[in-house]
Design an enzyme around this catalytic site. Sequence first.
Site, PDB file in Angstrom:
ATOM      1  N   ARG A 238       0.864  -1.190   0.000  1.00  0.00           N
ATOM      2  CA  ARG A 238       0.000   0.000   0.000  1.00  0.00           C
ATOM      3  C   ARG A 238       0.893   1.231   0.000  1.00  0.00           C
ATOM      4  NH1 ARG A 238      -2.664  -3.535   3.512  1.00  0.00           N
ATOM      5  NH2 ARG A 238      -4.621  -4.325   2.632  1.00  0.00           N
TER       6      ARG A 238
ATOM      7  N   HIS B 121       8.155   5.666   2.112  1.00  0.00           N
ATOM      8  CA  HIS B 121       7.755   4.355   1.618  1.00  0.00           C
ATOM      9  C   HIS B 121       8.501   4.048   0.330  1.00  0.00           C
ATOM     10  CE1 HIS B 121       3.600   4.465   3.806  1.00  0.00           C
ATOM     11  NE2 HIS B 121       4.622   4.437   4.628  1.00  0.00           N
TER      12      HIS B 121
END
Length: 852
Positions: free
Chosen positions: A306, A350
């Site tokens: 995600r 991320h």
Amino acid sequence: MSKNIVIVESPAKAKKINKFLGNDYIVMASVGHVRDLPAKKLGVDIEQNFEPEYVATTRGKKVLKELKAEAKKCENVYLAPDPDREGEAIAWHLFEALKKNVPEENFYRVTYNEITKPAILAAFDNPEKIDMHRVNAQQARRILDRLVGFKGSPVVRKQIRGAQSVGRVQTVALRLGVEREKGIINFQPETYFTVAADVRKQEAPLDPFTVKLARINNDPIGMKDRKLLPGAVKTMEQLEGIQKELDNSPLKVSDVIKKEVTRRARPPFITSTLQQSASGALSYAPARTMGIAQKLYENGLITYMRTDSFNIAGSALDECRGFIGQSYGTEYLPETPNFYKSKGAAQEAHEAIRPTDVSVQPGNEGMKLDVAEQKLYKLIWQRFVASQMVPAKISRRTVEIEAGSENTYLFRATSSGIAFPGYMKASGIEGAADKPKNDEGESAETTLTPLTQGEHLDVLDWLTEQKETKPVARYTEASLIKALEENGVGRPSTYAAIMSKLDEREYVLKEKRSLIPTPLGMELVELILTTEEKLKTNHKIDLFEARFTADMETKLDEIEEGKIEWTDMMKEFYPSLLEWIDHAKETAPPERVAQCFAALENVTEWAEPVKSGRRTYDDHKTFEDFKGMIGEGELLSKRQGEMLHKMCCRYIKQVPEAIATELELVEPEAVRADTPRKLDLLSGLTYEEARTVGKRTYDDGKFITSLGDQVKMNKRLSERQVAYLDTLLTKYSEQIENFEVIRIELKLDEKKDVVADPAIAPILAVFEAVTEWAEPVKRGKRVFDDKEFIESLSGQFKVKGTLSDRQVAALKRTISKYAKQIPNYAELQEQHELPAPRVPKAKKEETTDAAE
């Protein structure tokens, strides 16, 4: 005794991480959120600065009890949920629930993007504290969604029959789908003609090729952006004139254009592009893609799935470049790594989705994966490796051919080939030469023989075709996710859930891959658009407009960055919600309501109340209730006004003619003559036990009783209700005497043919080989019976011709239990993407008491 407790979300992750940390740690799973807002009330104190009320979830109560008991034995608590807002919030809720059992200074937050031993050990070497900015961003999103759901949904339910809810992002997604559908409905096709020819050289090689008319006197023909270009051939008269002129005109090569096209690799996957590519390449729904990716992540094969960042860790780049140089050669390796720019809102901490170890090639994962997992891993691996390779070089040759005497007709033909495969060497599409498409999605290329400028060509055959312009295609789940992303609506963690919610709420239907808004979905968006017009008139903000929703997402990002307070955002948003609710309340015209009241005052004989389930339908009581509401100063909603008008229609024979004419009353359509007969045939039969699928319960007995109650109220059943009634007659035919005669009498065979989904029919057929079924298993109040489940799905497929993605997934899981009874299972497994055979767990041997 372990000194440290580590809490992750899933049991599978807990098991994997436990192996890396050793005996000083015990790893347990929270199984998602342990606390949330209460299910049956708002749970937000608006007057007290939007203070939320958190309670333990039903599952969380049991989990927290176990965690508290274990935490008391440990010195330190490591909170290790996923590295995103939702994971940070789970960590904070765990801290709040356990801080009475462990000193607050002994709580640590650990984050990691991959479940590999080096990444996990590095995370535990550098523990942090909970990021409250990120927690507050999640809290703000949760409270926003709760306010919209609890405050906005009742307004919608009151206005639209069957509508269940509005959602801050869900409704924007639906709106995009409905606006696309309206464009399709209102699209006016235009007729046009294409002109082409099969030609060949006048000397060897004599291989024929096709050329297509591209321009007439410098005016381009065909269409662009679904609109006809100025030179388009629109009439048969034009076409005949062109053909006549071309029949007497030689074709001559006017130009041969050669050029090399550079095609760069696409960036590694982020959540949205993974869902889109898996949909296109593998036909996986977004929810299925995320479920498979979750397993790959928990097995340590890929990084966290995600994400909206294209960032890649430096060590992973070095490993990938080393692999490319060694496996493909230095000519495939760019001088410096390829970097891809993420969108402004992306979280650069991320990474993109990539293999955790690039040397683990597809097919050699070192663990048992089912077919679907293998395919998705291959897709991720290929995309990542290709993203760090040099561009492909495509050699393209375009030939222009002129003809005509009075007019100049320019024909074109294009061919291309791979001069250097570059990244395509890894992406698995080395044979695909970046072939261009025309505006109709057709290949604009052909195979060309060597040609020189000035040479003449022979015409073998003239090719003309009549066509119509076509509207833009309906959204698929993948293309709708792309549209949401482009509009800045939603975030990686929400896309799959949004698609599932639209399906569950029955706001869209899935036909093949296309999403078709239902009448209910269309009606909901119509209410949204009507409300928007009212808001614009009063210079107010529309909650369900894409730009507003995107702005809210930006504000959530700013909360996470610590730029604004989450409560300030709520104070800004809440008045807009109240304004929307105020403008969305459609009321029945008071003068119309007064006329209906005047009409119903003449009724002396009211229909007897009818009880259906827990509800009692009583026209007289409803009328009195409505009068009471008006007497207290309330206005009836638009839907209540419609109910009142329908009631007047039911009693039209007792209403004075003048009032009936003024109100335009029409006698209700009579109940179909054969409906009472069908219900009578089904009464008193032994029905199958009610079955629960997801949140729905299917109970044939209750359904038949409900239809009977409607008929008692002289309500005409819908076409869908009648169709299902016919299905039940066939289903229980063995209990109905002389059914074959009745079948003909009621014309039960005269139905529209159901087009069966060719992908599902052969999967159901596989079960024909199964002769021994597993015994039904009872878990809690539910009984799981494989045979009954398959028969149920077969019955649904026979009626509908399709099954939902969730049903197909369950179907495939069930097949794997019976692999030993199915001939050629390995072959069928590859053909239909079936899971690996499941080996039943051996039953524990019964032990006898030594004292016996």
